[in-house]
Scaffold this motif. Structure first.
Motif, PDB file in Angstrom:
ATOM      1  N   LEU A  85       0.819  -1.218   0.000  1.00 55.11           N
ATOM      2  CA  LEU A  85       0.000   0.000   0.000  1.00 55.11           C
ATOM      3  C   LEU A  85       0.852   1.267   0.000  1.00 55.11           C
ATOM      4  N   ALA A 163      -4.603   5.001   1.640  1.00 57.93           N
ATOM      5  CA  ALA A 163      -5.471   3.828   1.691  1.00 57.93           C
ATOM      6  C   ALA A 163      -6.071   3.667   3.077  1.00 57.93           C
ATOM      7  N   VAL A 165      -7.606   0.485   5.471  1.00 61.49           N
ATOM      8  CA  VAL A 165      -7.782  -0.953   5.669  1.00 61.49           C
ATOM      9  C   VAL A 165      -8.864  -1.125   6.723  1.00 61.49           C
ATOM     10  N   HIS A 174     -13.197   0.052   0.744  1.00 59.35           N
ATOM     11  CA  HIS A 174     -11.880   0.044   1.368  1.00 59.35           C
ATOM     12  C   HIS A 174     -11.259  -1.347   1.268  1.00 59.35           C
ATOM     13  N   HIS A 175      -9.968  -1.422   1.511  1.00 59.75           N
ATOM     14  CA  HIS A 175      -9.299  -2.714   1.569  1.00 59.75           C
ATOM     15  C   HIS A 175      -9.805  -3.483   2.800  1.00 59.75           C
ATOM     16  N   LEU A 180      -6.868  -8.668   2.418  1.00 61.97           N
ATOM     17  CA  LEU A 180      -5.560  -8.060   2.168  1.00 61.97           C
ATOM     18  C   LEU A 180      -4.439  -8.926   2.718  1.00 61.97           C
TER      19      LEU A 180
END
Length: 573
Positions: A85, A163, A165, A174-175, A180
């Motif tokens: 990321l 980013a 998470v 979103h991640h 991930l």
């Protein structure tokens, strides 16, 4: 990688009446040039497959266990994911997470990468989050369901954030945490760090102005260890289990609970939910908690809710550390007599934590005293000019950059983030100021007198709120209390108490009027005549910080505003 032995000189484990002077004089710091928090809190324990790192529970009753092997494996994957990321050495990573296993994993991942972990409370609103994310230029944020709404509100104002998470499958594009990590390649090799490299960025609330980001180096964990070991009655011992309700997003939860427990390879209980006295006793009994850190506010709640806990619960407690406010002899006595554990009061700050305290196993803990300087820390009380005050006089608690042997003390923060003026103002020469006032007696015990900005004068007398609050909370009707000055045209100020009553206390105008007189007489009979509260106001709850400290400043401002309003109304048209 550092060896598993503690980076402090081992202390004896047999009780002694008062071994303080020998411990203090003989202690020497051992700070390696290369040092990394993840190495000592995670990597070195990972080969022991059965060693438990975290017992987890939440309000719904869900439970789980994370071993040190799991912690290491997940941290490597998380570090690999963060690298994909765009996280690089020195970057700030925001962790908007409560007490849960993923929080510990994220911290270890940041340190493995050489990144700076920036814990943020899930209680922060959008404005608080926006300021910290903008000021720090955080590049990635990890968040769960409790904080996602507030984070999403401020994302447009935080362009540096590359980013997000998200845990708990909160959606929003979103991640996802699980996906991930499942796809990520584990970090092949940890980034080596020096002891002086930055590790954590924690924003302090302060009393005036914007919050300041205290940049904490890896070595500060070593600086915490003497206080942690001593305040926890020589942690670790066989079978030790740690728990504290202190939020891992703050120094109290991170540096006084999570990281030092992991440093010694012991299990810590993480609870995701609201604190209550019943929950505290439940967790301590269920997990066989031996060591804890409980704020005085929490201890007061427990004391009022369950005066005789050992009649109801099977507890294994052997050490209680308390900090954030003065414990007071009422709570001290209850802990000693009802829990069977003498509480060890501790004092420290985010910028230099765990500097003063008690250790009932090695030197007598005195009710109401902050304790003595922990081994490795040179403490003095100084005046406004930076000069030491005589024994028996009130001064500001300060910590020297070097210990009594002239060696650097590893406890100190590096700087206030992007605030060199505030960093300079924190020091008077080699002395780092705390802003807290105390008195030191002939045997080196410090007695807390309040924040420098909590002290006030009433009718010419200098008043500290702690002693009055401690006296009031001994009354069975009082659950909690805060004492502040109320502006007065004749006396300058009068003493005012904001009191939270216990649930069973009878309410109503007539009952409350009688109770006010009773409480005033209660204080007048125990303290100096000028210290009794001339005005008492009953409120449902005191304003508190997320770390459990009473925000007297809020009440002071309330009284000042009321006074201005009264003067405006009284002014001739």
């Amino acid at each position: 990688m550092p060896s598993p032995r503690p980076a402090i000189t081992p202390f004896p484990t047999t009780p002694c009446a008062d071994r303080y002077e020998a411990l203090y004089q003989e202690f020497r710091w051992q700070v390696p040039d290369d040092f990394n928090i993840a190495d000592v809190c995670c990597v070195r324990w990972a080969n022991d497959a059965d060693r438990i790192a975290i017992h987890y529970e939440d309000e719904s009753g869900a439970t789980g266990i994370l071993t040190y092997a799991d912690l290491h494996a997940q941290a490597l994957r998380c570090a690999g994911a963060l690298r994909t990321l765009g996280v690089e050495r020195g970057d700030r990573v925001a962790l908007i997470l409560p007490q849960r296993p993923e929080t510990a994993v994220a911290h270890m991942a940041c340190h493995l990468l050489g990144a700076v972990a920036m814990p943020l409370s899930i209680l922060f609103g959008p404005e608080a989050l926006e300021y910290r994310l903008q000021n720090s230029d955080a590049v990635v944020a990890l968040v769960d369901a409790a904080g996602i709404a507030n984070l999403e509100e401020v994302l447009p104002a935080c362009p540096a954030l590359k980013a997000v998470v998200a845990l708990d499958d909160v959606g929003g594009g979103h991640h996802g945490w699980e996906g991930l990590l499942a796809q990520a390649e584990p970090l092949p090799q940890a980034v080596g760090t020096r002891a002086d490299d930055p590790a954590v960025l924690i924003y302090t609330s302060g009393t005036t102005g914007s919050p300041k980001g205290a940049l904490i180096p890896h070595r500060a964990l070593i600086g915490n260890l003497t206080g942690f070991v001593a305040s926890q009655n020589w942690f670790p011992q066989e079978g030790d289990v740690f728990w504290s309700p202190a939020d891992w997003a703050w120094t109290g939860g991170l540096m006084d609970a999570l990281l030092p427990t992991l440093y010694f390879g012991k299990p810590i209980v993480g609870y995701r939910g609201r604190f209550s006295a019943d929950t505290a006793f439940h967790l301590m009994q269920k997990y066989g908690v031996t060591n804890t850190f409980l704020f005085p506010t929490a201890l007061k709640m427990m004391m009022k809710a369950c005066p005789a806990p050992r009649e109801k619960y099977q507890l294994k407690l052997r050490a209680i550390m308390s900090a954030g406010e003065a414990v007071g002899d009422a709570v001290f006595t209850w802990c000693r007599d009802a829990l069977g554990v003498v509480p060890n009061e501790m004092f420290g700050q985010t910028e230099m934590n765990y500097i003063v305290g008690n250790s009932a196993r090695q030197w007598p803990a005195r009710p109401g005293s902050m304790g003595r300087p922990y081994p490795g820390h040179r403490i003095a009380l100084i005046d406004d000019a930076g000069q030491m005050v005589p024994t028996g006089q009130v001064g500001e608690v300060a910590v020297c950059r070097t210990d009594i042997h002239g060696h650097p003390d590893p406890i100190f923060f590096l700087e206030y983030w992007r605030n060199p003026e505030a960093t300079r103002n924190k020091f008077s020469g080699d002395w780092c100021r705390t802003g807290d006032l105390a008195l030191m007696d002939e045997e080196g015990y410090l007695w807390y007198q309040g924040r420098a900005d909590d002290m006030f004068k009433a009718a010419g007398y200098r008043i500290g709120p702690s002693e009055i609050e401690n006296c009031l909370v001994k009354h069975p009707a009082v659950a909690n209390v805060a004492v502040v000055p109320k502006p007065d045209s004749e006396r300058g100020n009068i003493v005012k108490a904001f009191v939270v009553l216990t649930p069973e206390t009878r309410r109503g105008a007539e009952a409350e009027a009688a109770l006010i007189a009773e409480l005033q007489a209660h204080v007048r009979g125990k303290l100096a005549p000028y210290e009794y509260p001339k005005e008492i106001e009953f409120i449902d709850a005191l304003p508190m910080t997320t770390t459990g400290k009473v925000q007297r400043r809020v009440l002071r401002l309330l009284e000042a505003e009321r006074n201005r309003g009264a003067r405006r109304e009284a002014a001739p048209a």
